[in-house]
Design a protein around this motif. Structure first.
Motif, PDB file in Angstrom:
ATOM      1  N   GLY A 284       3.158  88.056  71.317  1.00 38.55           N
ATOM      2  CA  GLY A 284       2.382  87.912  70.084  1.00 38.55           C
ATOM      3  C   GLY A 284       3.040  88.597  68.909  1.00 38.55           C
ATOM      4  O   GLY A 284       3.108  88.044  67.797  1.00 38.55           O
ATOM      5  N   LEU A 285       3.550  89.803  69.131  1.00 42.68           N
ATOM      6  CA  LEU A 285       4.227  90.529  68.056  1.00 42.68           C
ATOM      7  C   LEU A 285       5.520  89.827  67.636  1.00 42.68           C
ATOM      8  O   LEU A 285       5.826  89.738  66.441  1.00 42.68           O
ATOM      9  CB  LEU A 285       4.516  91.967  68.485  1.00 42.68           C
ATOM     10  CG  LEU A 285       3.294  92.869  68.618  1.00 42.68           C
ATOM     11  CD1 LEU A 285       3.682  94.194  69.269  1.00 42.68           C
ATOM     12  CD2 LEU A 285       2.624  93.096  67.271  1.00 42.68           C
ATOM     13  N   ALA A 286       6.271  89.330  68.595  1.00 43.44           N
ATOM     14  CA  ALA A 286       7.508  88.618  68.278  1.00 43.44           C
ATOM     15  C   ALA A 286       7.216  87.374  67.457  1.00 43.44           C
ATOM     16  O   ALA A 286       7.946  87.051  66.510  1.00 43.44           O
ATOM     17  CB  ALA A 286       8.250  88.244  69.564  1.00 43.44           C
TER      18      ALA A 286
ATOM     19  N   GLY B  68       8.771  87.620  63.852  1.00 44.35           N
ATOM     20  CA  GLY B  68       9.967  86.786  63.793  1.00 44.35           C
ATOM     21  C   GLY B  68      11.218  87.582  64.125  1.00 44.35           C
ATOM     22  O   GLY B  68      11.189  88.500  64.945  1.00 44.35           O
ATOM     23  N   PRO B  69      12.332  87.263  63.463  1.00 46.56           N
ATOM     24  CA  PRO B  69      13.613  87.908  63.781  1.00 46.56           C
ATOM     25  C   PRO B  69      13.618  89.424  63.548  1.00 46.56           C
ATOM     26  O   PRO B  69      14.438  90.133  64.113  1.00 46.56           O
ATOM     27  CB  PRO B  69      14.608  87.239  62.839  1.00 46.56           C
ATOM     28  CG  PRO B  69      13.935  86.027  62.313  1.00 46.56           C
ATOM     29  CD  PRO B  69      12.461  86.227  62.452  1.00 46.56           C
ATOM     30  N   ALA B  70      12.693  89.919  62.751  1.00 48.17           N
ATOM     31  CA  ALA B  70      12.630  91.359  62.466  1.00 48.17           C
ATOM     32  C   ALA B  70      12.003  92.154  63.608  1.00 48.17           C
ATOM     33  O   ALA B  70      12.044  93.379  63.611  1.00 48.17           O
ATOM     34  CB  ALA B  70      11.828  91.605  61.183  1.00 48.17           C
ATOM     35  N   PHE B  71      11.449  91.468  64.601  1.00 46.92           N
ATOM     36  CA  PHE B  71      10.746  92.156  65.675  1.00 46.92           C
ATOM     37  C   PHE B  71      11.692  92.943  66.567  1.00 46.92           C
ATOM     38  O   PHE B  71      12.722  92.445  67.016  1.00 46.92           O
ATOM     39  CB  PHE B  71       9.969  91.148  66.535  1.00 46.92           C
ATOM     40  CG  PHE B  71       9.278  91.786  67.700  1.00 46.92           C
ATOM     41  CD1 PHE B  71       8.255  92.691  67.500  1.00 46.92           C
ATOM     42  CD2 PHE B  71       9.668  91.503  68.992  1.00 46.92           C
ATOM     43  CE1 PHE B  71       7.626  93.290  68.571  1.00 46.92           C
ATOM     44  CE2 PHE B  71       9.043  92.093  70.073  1.00 46.92           C
ATOM     45  CZ  PHE B  71       8.017  92.992  69.860  1.00 46.92           C
ATOM     46  N   ASP B  72      11.314  94.193  66.828  1.00 49.22           N
ATOM     47  CA  ASP B  72      12.075  95.069  67.713  1.00 49.22           C
ATOM     48  C   ASP B  72      11.103  95.647  68.751  1.00 49.22           C
ATOM     49  O   ASP B  72      10.294  96.517  68.428  1.00 49.22           O
ATOM     50  CB  ASP B  72      12.725  96.192  66.906  1.00 49.22           C
ATOM     51  CG  ASP B  72      13.560  97.124  67.759  1.00 49.22           C
ATOM     52  OD1 ASP B  72      13.547  97.009  69.001  1.00 49.22           O
ATOM     53  OD2 ASP B  72      14.237  97.993  67.167  1.00 49.22           O
ATOM     54  N   PRO B  73      11.145  95.166  69.988  1.00 49.44           N
ATOM     55  CA  PRO B  73      10.197  95.634  71.008  1.00 49.44           C
ATOM     56  C   PRO B  73      10.305  97.128  71.313  1.00 49.44           C
ATOM     57  O   PRO B  73       9.370  97.711  71.844  1.00 49.44           O
ATOM     58  CB  PRO B  73      10.520  94.794  72.236  1.00 49.44           C
ATOM     59  CG  PRO B  73      11.823  94.159  71.978  1.00 49.44           C
ATOM     60  CD  PRO B  73      12.052  94.152  70.499  1.00 49.44           C
TER      61      PRO B  73
ATOM     62  N   MET C 260      -7.364  97.838  68.735  1.00 47.69           N
ATOM     63  CA  MET C 260      -5.945  97.547  68.576  1.00 47.69           C
ATOM     64  C   MET C 260      -5.405  96.720  69.734  1.00 47.69           C
ATOM     65  O   MET C 260      -6.095  96.506  70.725  1.00 47.69           O
ATOM     66  CB  MET C 260      -5.161  98.856  68.455  1.00 47.69           C
ATOM     67  CG  MET C 260      -5.354  99.796  69.632  1.00 47.69           C
ATOM     68  SD  MET C 260      -4.676 101.433  69.373  1.00 47.69           S
ATOM     69  CE  MET C 260      -2.965 101.068  69.168  1.00 47.69           C
ATOM     70  N   ARG C 261      -4.178  96.267  69.563  1.00 46.06           N
ATOM     71  CA  ARG C 261      -3.458  95.510  70.586  1.00 46.06           C
ATOM     72  C   ARG C 261      -4.239  94.281  71.045  1.00 46.06           C
ATOM     73  O   ARG C 261      -4.153  93.863  72.195  1.00 46.06           O
ATOM     74  CB  ARG C 261      -3.091  96.391  71.769  1.00 46.06           C
ATOM     75  CG  ARG C 261      -2.130  97.524  71.425  1.00 46.06           C
ATOM     76  CD  ARG C 261      -0.827  96.982  70.938  1.00 46.06           C
ATOM     77  NE  ARG C 261       0.206  98.014  70.893  1.00 46.06           N
ATOM     78  CZ  ARG C 261       1.322  97.860  70.231  1.00 46.06           C
ATOM     79  NH1 ARG C 261       1.566  96.758  69.549  1.00 46.06           N
ATOM     80  NH2 ARG C 261       2.225  98.815  70.224  1.00 46.06           N
ATOM     81  N   LEU C 262      -5.013  93.704  70.114  1.00 49.55           N
ATOM     82  CA  LEU C 262      -5.734  92.469  70.408  1.00 49.55           C
ATOM     83  C   LEU C 262      -4.732  91.325  70.423  1.00 49.55           C
ATOM     84  O   LEU C 262      -3.985  91.137  69.469  1.00 49.55           O
ATOM     85  CB  LEU C 262      -6.799  92.231  69.336  1.00 49.55           C
ATOM     86  CG  LEU C 262      -7.684  91.019  69.534  1.00 49.55           C
ATOM     87  CD1 LEU C 262      -8.607  91.233  70.724  1.00 49.55           C
ATOM     88  CD2 LEU C 262      -8.504  90.754  68.288  1.00 49.55           C
ATOM     89  N   SER C 263      -4.724  90.584  71.513  1.00 47.41           N
ATOM     90  CA  SER C 263      -3.769  89.487  71.632  1.00 47.41           C
ATOM     91  C   SER C 263      -4.342  88.392  72.519  1.00 47.41           C
ATOM     92  O   SER C 263      -5.004  88.670  73.511  1.00 47.41           O
ATOM     93  CB  SER C 263      -2.457  90.009  72.231  1.00 47.41           C
ATOM     94  OG  SER C 263      -1.458  89.032  72.166  1.00 47.41           O
TER      95      SER C 263
END
Length: 172
Positions: free
Chosen positions: A23-25, A29-34, A103-106
Motif C-alpha cells: 500500500g505504501l509503495a 511510487g518511486p520515492a518509496f523506501d521500505p 494508523m497502518r490502515l491498509s
C-alpha cells in the motif's frame, strides 16, 4: 461483505507487513523506501507487546488477510521515526485526555471499494471506546485522496492541514 475482523496473531506477520508495504509503495511510487518502516518488522513485539496496541486484520475465507489497522495508545515512544508525535501546541490542548492514534490502515488493492476500510475503522473506533479513550488521532498525506475522503466520511474532523499532511481527530 463476508470478511471478518480478528486480532493480529504472530503468524500474520509477513502477510500484514507485505500488505502495508504494498500500500505504501503504491502511494509513494518511486520515492518509496521500505527501510523507513522498521516498526512493521515485528508487529507483535513492537505494537502488541511493547505499546499494548490493538492490531487487527480483516480476512475472508477465500483470500486470507485483505486488510489491517492499528490503534496505538498515546503517548508512545517511536524509536523508528515512522510516525510523528503530536505537535506541542496540539498536545497541550489535549492534556488530560486519553488519546490513541489510528494508523497502518491498509486494504489490499484488489479488495478496495467494498467498504472494508470503513469496517476496519469502525471496529477500531469501537475498540477505542471500549478501552476508555477520549479521542482518536489520525495523520495522512494530503495527496492520498481516498484516505482523506474516508476519514471525513467516518466523522473525523480536520484539526490541522498543511501542504503534505492532514491531522484528524475523532472525539469518542
Amino acid at each position: 461483505m463476508s470478511a471478518t475482523i480478528r486480532n493480529f496473531e504472530k503468524r500474520d506477520q509477513e502477510v500484514v507487513r507485505s500488505l502495508v508495504l504494498e500500500g505504501l509503495a503504491e502511494r509513494w511510487g518511486p520515492a518509496f523506501d521500505p527501510s523507513y518502516n522498521q516498526d512493521i518488522l515485528d508487529i507483535h513485539s513492537y505494537y502488541v507487546e511493547h505499546h499494548r496496541a490493538t492490531v487487527v486484520v480483516l480476512e475472508d475465507s477465500e483470500h486470507g488477510i485483505i486488510g489491517c489497522g492499528i490503534l496505538l495508545p498515546l503517548p508512545a515512544e517511536d524509536i523508528y521515526g515512522t510516525w510523528c508525535s503530536e505537535q506541542a501546541s496540539r498536545t497541550e490542548q489535549l492534556t488530560g485526555h486519553k488519546l490513541c492514534r489510528m494508523m497502518r490502515l491498509s486494504v489490499a488493492k484488489d479488495h478496495r471499494g467494498k467498504g472494508y476500510a470503513k469496517k476496519i475503522i469502525q471496529h477500531l473506533i469501537n475498540a477505542a471506546k471500549e478501552q476508555g479513550f477520549d479521542r482518536i488521532l489520525v495523520e495522512t498525506e494530503t495527496l492520498w485522496t481516498s484516505a482523506v475522503q474516508i476519514y471525513r466520511a467516518m466523522g473525523f474532523q480536520v484539526v490541522e492541514a498543511g501542504e503534505e499532511n492532514i491531522h484528524y481527530e475523532y472525539e469518542l
